[in-house]
Design an enzyme around this catalytic site. Structure first.
Site, PDB file in Angstrom:
ATOM      1  N   PHE A 159      36.005  52.511  42.105  1.00 19.63           N
ATOM      2  CA  PHE A 159      35.084  52.496  43.240  1.00 19.63           C
ATOM      3  C   PHE A 159      35.405  51.286  44.108  1.00 19.63           C
ATOM      4  CE2 PHE A 159      31.202  51.349  45.494  1.00 19.63           C
ATOM      5  CZ  PHE A 159      30.901  52.563  46.090  1.00 19.63           C
ATOM      6  N   ASP A 191      40.072  44.107  43.215  1.00 15.63           N
ATOM      7  CA  ASP A 191      38.725  44.286  43.743  1.00 15.63           C
ATOM      8  C   ASP A 191      37.763  43.653  42.745  1.00 15.63           C
ATOM      9  OD1 ASP A 191      36.182  45.110  44.373  1.00 15.63           O
ATOM     10  OD2 ASP A 191      36.727  47.182  44.810  1.00 15.63           O
ATOM     11  N   LYS A 207      28.980  41.247  46.548  1.00 18.94           N
ATOM     12  CA  LYS A 207      27.871  41.315  45.589  1.00 18.94           C
ATOM     13  C   LYS A 207      27.340  39.914  45.207  1.00 18.94           C
ATOM     14  CE  LYS A 207      28.034  45.997  43.991  1.00 18.94           C
ATOM     15  NZ  LYS A 207      29.226  46.834  43.924  1.00 18.94           N
TER      16      LYS A 207
END
Ligand SMILES: *Cc1c(COP(=O)(O)O)cnc(C)c1O
Length: 404
Positions: free
Chosen positions: A138, A223, A252
Site C-alpha cells: 500500500f 516507503d 503518519k
C-alpha cells in the site's frame, strides 16, 4: 445553538467512502479518548499509526500554540524557519542529504516515484521507466500510488491508470529478479507491509533488493510512511536492517497528528527534482513543520526509542496469553509498536468483528486486511494503559469466541 452533530450526519453530508464506527470521539489525552457521551476508551489505533505521542502531548500542543501565534503559512515562494529546522533534523538523523516536504504519505510517495522517473531520464534515458512494487503493498490513494500499490481493489474503476508498473511477490527475490532489467528505474517497498497485514521483510529480501537495484542501476525506495519515526523501535526501520535506500518516504507518525509528509534522498538523486519540476502549496508549512520538529525531538531519543521495544514485549506477552486461552490467533508478529495478530483458521477473516466488540469494552484497535488485528498505539503509552487495554481486548475476544 446548532444541534450536536451525530453519526447520522455522516451519512447525510459526507461521501460514503468511509464507514466510521458509531461512536464519535471528542477529546483525547495520552492513550485515552472520550466520546460524546463521556465514555472513555484506550486508543491502540493511534489514528492509524499517526498519533505517535498519543493525543495532545504537551510538547506538540506547545509547539502548535507557539507557532500558531507566529506564522501559519507562506507557500514555497518563501522558506521558513520551522521547515529548515525540520529538514536539517531529518538529514542529521538519517542517510539523507536532502528533504522534500509535503502534507501526506501519498504525496511523499508520489514525489518519490516522480523523482525516480526524472532521475532515470536525467542519467540514462526515457526508456528506463519501469517501477517494480509488491503484491499486497500500500502506497497511498493518488492515481499513481494506487497503481503502484499491490491491491487492485484500490485502482479498480479509476482507469486508465499510469503504465510501466510491475508487481512482484513480497519477500521473494526470485520474483523480483524475473521482472528486473535495464529498464527498471525503481523498486518501491515497505520494510514491513502495513496495510497488507503487518508482514516484516526478511533481512535477505531487503539486502537482495539493494543488490539487484545496484546491479540494474535502479533506485531503491523505502516507503516508511507507516514504519517510520520510531514505530519500529528505531527512528526508521531501514536502520534495523542496515540496508540503506536511495529514497525514503515518511508521514503518519511524523506529525504526531498534524498532516505532514517528507521524502528523503541523497544530494545526487535530489538534484533531479530541479526548480519547477515538482511542488506543493502547503508542503513544509510553518505550522506542520513546527509540530513535526517537536515530535521528532521527543521521539528521537534513547528513552522513547528504547521504550518501544519494552512495550512491544509487553503487548506480545499479553497477546500470547490471550491466545493460549482462546486460540484465536495463528501468529503474532510485527516490529516495535506496529503489531499484527493473524486470526487462526477457526476465525479466518473475522478480525473486523473484533473492532465493534472492542469499542463496547472501551478499546480502539485496527485491522490490516480481513485477517489481521493490528495495534499501532502511542510510542509512549503507559504500561498501565497496556495492561488495561489487554484486559478489555480479552473481554472482546471472549465475546467473539462465545457470542451471548
Ligand atoms: C498510510 C500509508 C500511505 C498513505 O499515506 P496518506 O497519508 O494516507 O496519504 C502510504 N504508504 C504506507 C506504507 C502507508 O501505510
Amino acid at each position: 445553538m446548532s444541534p450536536t452533530p451525530s453519526r447520522q450526519d455522516f451519512d447525510t453530508y459526507m461521501t460514503p467512502n468511509y464507514a466510521p464506527q458509531k461512536v464519535i470521539p471528542v477529546r483525547g489525552k495520552g492513550s485515552r479518548l472520550w466520546d460524546q457521551e463521556g465514555r472513555e476508551y484506550i486508543d491502540l489505533a493511534g489514528g492509524i499509526a499517526v498519533n505517535s505521542l498519543g493525543h495532545c502531548h504537551p510538547a506538540l500542543v506547545g509547539a502548535l500554540k507557539e507557532q500558531g501565534e507566529k506564522l501559519w503559512h507562506l507557500s514555497n515562494i518563501y522558506t521558513n524557519e520551522p521547515a529548515l529546522m525540520l529538514a536539517k533534523k531529518l538529514v542529521d538523523a538519517t542517510f539523507a542529504d536532502k528533504v522534500y516536504l509535503c502534507s501526506s504519505g501519498g504525496e511523499a510517495n508520489e514525489a518519490a516515484l516522480k523523482l525516480a522517473r526524472r532521475y532515470a531520464v536525467d542519467h540514462v534515458g526515457e526508456h528506463k521507466d519501469k517501477i517494480i512494487s509488491f503484491r499486497q503493498s500500500f502506497h497511498g490513494r493518488t492515481l499513481f500510488t494506487v497503481s503502484v500499490g499491490g491491491q487492485p481493489k484500490y485502482s479498480e474503476g479509476f482507469g486508465p491508470i499510469p503504465g510501466g508498473i510491475l508487481h512482484a511477490e513480497y519477500n521473494d527475490l526470485d520474483s523480483v529478479r524475473a521482472l528486473m532489467n535495464e529498464d527498471t528505474c525503481a523498486v518501491m517497498v515497505e520494510p514491513m507491509q502495513g496495510e497488507g497485514g503487518i508482514v516484516p521483510a526478511t533481512q535477505e529480501f531487503l539486502e537482495g533488493l539493494r543488490a539487484l537495484c545496484d546491479e540494474h542501476k535502479a533506485l531503491l525506495i523505502f516507503d516508511e510512511v507507516q514504519t517510520g519515526v520510531g514505530r519500529s523501535g528505531k527512528l526508521y526501520a531501514y536502520q534495523h536492517y542496515g540496508v540503506t535506500p536511495d529514497i525514503l518516504t515518511s508521514a503518519k507518525s511524523l506529525g504526531g497528528g498534524f498532516p505532514i509528509g517528507a521524502m528523503l534522498t541523497t544530494d545526487k538523486i535530489g538534484a533531479s527534482l530541479g526548480f519547477g519540476t515538482h511542488g506543493s502549496t502547503y508542503g513544509g508549512n510553518p505550522l506542520g513543520s513546527a509540530v513535526a520538529l517537536a515530535a521528532l525531538n521527543v521521539i528521537d531519543t534513547p528513552e522513547v526509542l528504547g521504550g518501544v521495544e519494552a512495550r512491544h514485549r509487553l503487548f506480545r506477552q499479553h497477546l500470547e496469553a490471550i491466545n493460549e486461552k482462546h486460540g484465536v490467533f495463528k501468529e503474532i508478529r510485527g516490529m516495535g509498536l506496529l503489531i499484527g495478530a493473524q486470526m487462526s483458521d477457526a476465525f479466518e477473516g473475522r478480525a473486523k468483528d473484533i473492532l465493534p466488540l472492542a469499542i463496547d469494552e472501551g478499546l480502539m484497535a485496527l485491522i490490516a486486511g480481513p485477517n489481521v488485528l493490528r495495534l499501532a498505539p502511542s510510542l509512549v503509552i503507559p504500561e498501565a494503559d497496556i495492561e488495561e487495554a489487554m484486559v478489555r481486548l480479552e473481554r472482546a475476544i471472549e465475546r467473539l469466541v462465545r457470542p451471548s
